[in-house]
Motif scaffolding. Structure first.
Motif: not given
Length: 143
Positions: A26, A29-30, A32-36, A39
């Protein structure tokens, strides 16, 4: 982007989660959502499969709403199904039974009073039936 960047972020997430895989997932994922960059680095090995799935989803949707699909679910029409069922179990040189001249009727099985029915070798009628079904589907796709 190198794998060491992803590995470092995974170690960070594991440390923050006190070793819990579910919590670390979790957190990652959080992150990666903030760091392209993270991701993309995580998705890179799976990018071909992701692209293929996206293309397949769009094509499937287009096929189901296309004008040439009839009912839209890929099912055979009643007439096509009747033709396939009529051809099942018959030799290619054997003529189709006419249901009394009506185009929409299906032939009936011979009555026991008509005498014994010659049995096909094991698997032969099944093979012919499957070929008839395959031909029907191939003919439908060509149209």
């Amino acid at each position: 982007m190198s794998g060491s960047y992803v590995d470092g972020k995974v170690r960070e997430a594991l440390a923050a989660a006190n070793g819990s895989r579910a919590v670390a997932q979790k957190i990652l994922i959080s992150m990666a959502a903030k760091d392209p960059q993270l991701l993309l680095a995580m998705a890179q090995p799976f990018l071909q499969a992701i692209a293929a799935a996206a293309i397949e989803r769009v094509l499937r949707r287009a096929r189901s709403t296309g004008p040439s699909r009839g009912a839209g679910n890929g099912a055979l029409s009643r007439e096509a199904l009747a033709r396939v069922l009529d051809r099942m179990g018959r030799d290619d040189d054997e003529p189709a039974a006419s249901g009394g001249g009506d185009k929409g009727t299906t032939p009936r099985a011979p009555s026991p009073a008509a005498g014994p029915v010659k049995a096909a070798p094991p698997g032969a009628s099944h093979e012919k039936s499957m070929l008839a079904i395959a031909k029907a589907f191939a003919a439908k796709k060509v149209r």
